[in-house]
Design an enzyme around this catalytic site. Sequence first.
Site, PDB file in Angstrom:
ATOM      1  N   ARG A  52       0.864  -1.178   0.000  1.00  0.00           N
ATOM      2  CA  ARG A  52       0.000   0.000   0.000  1.00  0.00           C
ATOM      3  C   ARG A  52       0.903   1.232   0.000  1.00  0.00           C
ATOM      4  O   ARG A  52       2.122   1.123   0.112  1.00  0.00           O
ATOM      5  CB  ARG A  52      -1.006   0.005   1.171  1.00  0.00           C
ATOM      6  CG  ARG A  52      -0.564  -0.644   2.428  1.00  0.00           C
ATOM      7  CD  ARG A  52       0.118   0.133   3.536  1.00  0.00           C
ATOM      8  NE  ARG A  52      -0.053   1.536   3.550  1.00  0.00           N
ATOM      9  CZ  ARG A  52       0.939   2.388   3.725  1.00  0.00           C
ATOM     10  NH1 ARG A  52       2.202   1.964   3.873  1.00  0.00           N
ATOM     11  NH2 ARG A  52       0.723   3.670   3.754  1.00  0.00           N
ATOM     12  N   ALA A  54       0.923   5.084  -2.228  1.00  0.00           N
ATOM     13  CA  ALA A  54       0.818   5.345  -3.667  1.00  0.00           C
ATOM     14  C   ALA A  54       2.064   4.948  -4.464  1.00  0.00           C
ATOM     15  O   ALA A  54       1.960   4.199  -5.453  1.00  0.00           O
ATOM     16  CB  ALA A  54       0.461   6.817  -3.876  1.00  0.00           C
ATOM     17  N   GLN A 208      -2.503   2.712   9.992  1.00  0.00           N
ATOM     18  CA  GLN A 208      -1.185   2.737   9.336  1.00  0.00           C
ATOM     19  C   GLN A 208      -0.169   3.551  10.156  1.00  0.00           C
ATOM     20  O   GLN A 208       1.027   3.274  10.112  1.00  0.00           O
ATOM     21  CB  GLN A 208      -1.302   3.340   7.929  1.00  0.00           C
ATOM     22  CG  GLN A 208      -1.975   2.458   6.896  1.00  0.00           C
ATOM     23  CD  GLN A 208      -3.454   2.700   6.799  1.00  0.00           C
ATOM     24  OE1 GLN A 208      -4.105   3.134   7.755  1.00  0.00           O
ATOM     25  NE2 GLN A 208      -4.032   2.441   5.638  1.00  0.00           N
ATOM     26  N   ASP A 249      -1.883  10.558  -2.336  1.00  0.00           N
ATOM     27  CA  ASP A 249      -2.229   9.499  -3.303  1.00  0.00           C
ATOM     28  C   ASP A 249      -2.492  10.057  -4.685  1.00  0.00           C
ATOM     29  O   ASP A 249      -2.378   9.345  -5.685  1.00  0.00           O
ATOM     30  CB  ASP A 249      -3.437   8.714  -2.805  1.00  0.00           C
ATOM     31  CG  ASP A 249      -3.053   7.963  -1.545  1.00  0.00           C
ATOM     32  OD1 ASP A 249      -3.137   8.555  -0.457  1.00  0.00           O
ATOM     33  OD2 ASP A 249      -2.597   6.809  -1.672  1.00  0.00           O
ATOM     34  N   ASN A 259      -5.345  12.457   0.123  1.00  0.00           N
ATOM     35  CA  ASN A 259      -4.502  11.580   0.972  1.00  0.00           C
ATOM     36  C   ASN A 259      -5.421  10.819   1.921  1.00  0.00           C
ATOM     37  O   ASN A 259      -6.654  10.977   1.888  1.00  0.00           O
ATOM     38  CB  ASN A 259      -3.451  12.420   1.725  1.00  0.00           C
ATOM     39  CG  ASN A 259      -2.392  11.556   2.390  1.00  0.00           C
ATOM     40  OD1 ASN A 259      -1.874  10.615   1.772  1.00  0.00           O
ATOM     41  ND2 ASN A 259      -2.065  11.827   3.643  1.00  0.00           N
ATOM     42  N   LYS A 260      -4.827  10.002   2.753  1.00  0.00           N
ATOM     43  CA  LYS A 260      -5.555   9.154   3.694  1.00  0.00           C
ATOM     44  C   LYS A 260      -6.629   9.926   4.445  1.00  0.00           C
ATOM     45  O   LYS A 260      -6.394  11.066   4.863  1.00  0.00           O
ATOM     46  CB  LYS A 260      -4.547   8.533   4.668  1.00  0.00           C
ATOM     47  CG  LYS A 260      -5.102   7.668   5.768  1.00  0.00           C
ATOM     48  CD  LYS A 260      -5.969   6.534   5.273  1.00  0.00           C
ATOM     49  CE  LYS A 260      -5.291   5.635   4.255  1.00  0.00           C
ATOM     50  NZ  LYS A 260      -6.264   4.714   3.568  1.00  0.00           N
TER      51      LYS A 260
HETATM   52  O1  MRU Z   1      -4.714   3.103   1.996  1.00  0.00           O
HETATM   53  P1  MRU Z   1      -3.220   3.306   1.946  1.00  0.00           P
HETATM   54  O2  MRU Z   1      -2.524   2.779   3.156  1.00  0.00           O
HETATM   55  O3  MRU Z   1      -2.633   2.814   0.651  1.00  0.00           O
HETATM   56  O4  MRU Z   1      -3.053   4.887   1.965  1.00  0.00           O
HETATM   57  C1  MRU Z   1      -1.765   5.427   1.872  1.00  0.00           C
HETATM   58  C2  MRU Z   1      -1.729   6.888   2.028  1.00  0.00           C
HETATM   59  O5  MRU Z   1      -2.738   7.549   2.093  1.00  0.00           O
HETATM   60  C3  MRU Z   1      -0.385   7.545   2.016  1.00  0.00           C
HETATM   61  O6  MRU Z   1      -0.366   8.669   2.838  1.00  0.00           O
HETATM   62  C4  MRU Z   1      -0.076   7.989   0.574  1.00  0.00           C
HETATM   63  O7  MRU Z   1      -0.179   6.899  -0.302  1.00  0.00           O
HETATM   64  C5  MRU Z   1       1.265   8.587   0.453  1.00  0.00           C
HETATM   65  S1  MRU Z   1       2.502   7.317   0.503  1.00  0.00           S
HETATM   66  C6  MRU Z   1       4.018   7.927   0.195  1.00  0.00           C
END
Ligand code: MRU
Length: 363
Positions: A52, A54, A208, A249, A259-260
């Site tokens: 997981r 991006a 996370q 993302d 983002n998350k």
């Molecule tokens: O659902 P996830 O764990 O894939 O979400 C990840 C995120 O939101 C990260 O903050 C984003 O991908 C940036 S990673 C360098």
Amino acid sequence: MTTAPDLGFTTLRWADGKLLLLDQTKLPQIQEEMEFETIPPLVDAIQRLCVRGAPALGCAGAYGMVLGVLDAEGREQWSAALKESASLLSAARPTAVNLVVGVQHILNFGEGLLAAAAAASDKFDVDLATAKLLDQAIAFHEADTASCLAIAENCLPLLHDGARVLTHCNAGALATGGLGTALAPLHLGASRGMNFQVYADETRPLRQGARLTAWEMARNGVPVTVLPDSAAASLLASGGVDFVIVGSDRIAANGDVCNKIGTFPLAVMAARFNVPVLVLAPATTIDPFCPSGAEIPIEQRAAEEIFGEDGAREGVEVYNPAFDVTPSSLVQHIITDHGVFQAHGKGCEAWQSYVAGLGNDRA
Ligand code: MRU
């Protein structure tokens, strides 16, 4: 030349004709790799968040394209497998644009090989083409590793020794093919003797921050404190945070940042307490064809993530978006592998021409 500190784990790698991923659903308790030789289990692993973040999804997508053609015999099968793999992998998760960028990069390269062989009336050598595809996937991964270091170098001059940083989700080495995005300057600065205090939002519902960011920071000896997402306001109000630093993302052409889930309220709170929000992301996270955050597809996830294994509760609906959009106006700087940008207000011209250039490159 910048060298990255060794964090003692590898998020993803190719070995002996297989893709290996560190299974992030088992961290921090168990450090275990999963092996992939075909696409369907990889798609399942992407959807379950074994891999997981991006940029890591972009690299997994690129390697996945190679898995997709491994068993193809002859030009027709190879060509069909390439297209089929691209559509299966691109659809695995909808929000992180890096996944599509990684897949599309390998698809374009493979189609170029097919076209070159046809134009030269050459016999299509499937094994050679697959080996070239793998070289491209490795190069894509290496470019991501280099981007992480460039992001870290571009961000470090903005941070001071002793900086207190609040972050959300995991945008570290576990989320990329290198040192991370939001966490990369912290890892790199720490390896050069700088001191930081990291506050990691727990990041409900999949945690996370508590599981991954805390593990990653502690492994590198960076002081880290985990807080429930709901404690961010009081921490900010106490004056205990110098910067909010997050990854992304997908960043729209106007600088809106997806983002998350939970990043948007964090940015609203940071604005309330005059704490700058920095977004760190490689160019592959920018979507020059997406005009604003309103057009970014937001992944909705299962009720089980909220209620646990017993799942649905009678008469109760669940709203569980995996991501939210922070308007560009709440972001102080977007820091990429190419520099430091401001995407809104006076001084946003550099950002606009940068995004236009990315659009030309990807067209
Ligand atoms: O659902 P996830 O764990 O894939 O979400 C990840 C995120 O939101 C990260 O903050 C984003 O991908 C940036 S990673 C360098």
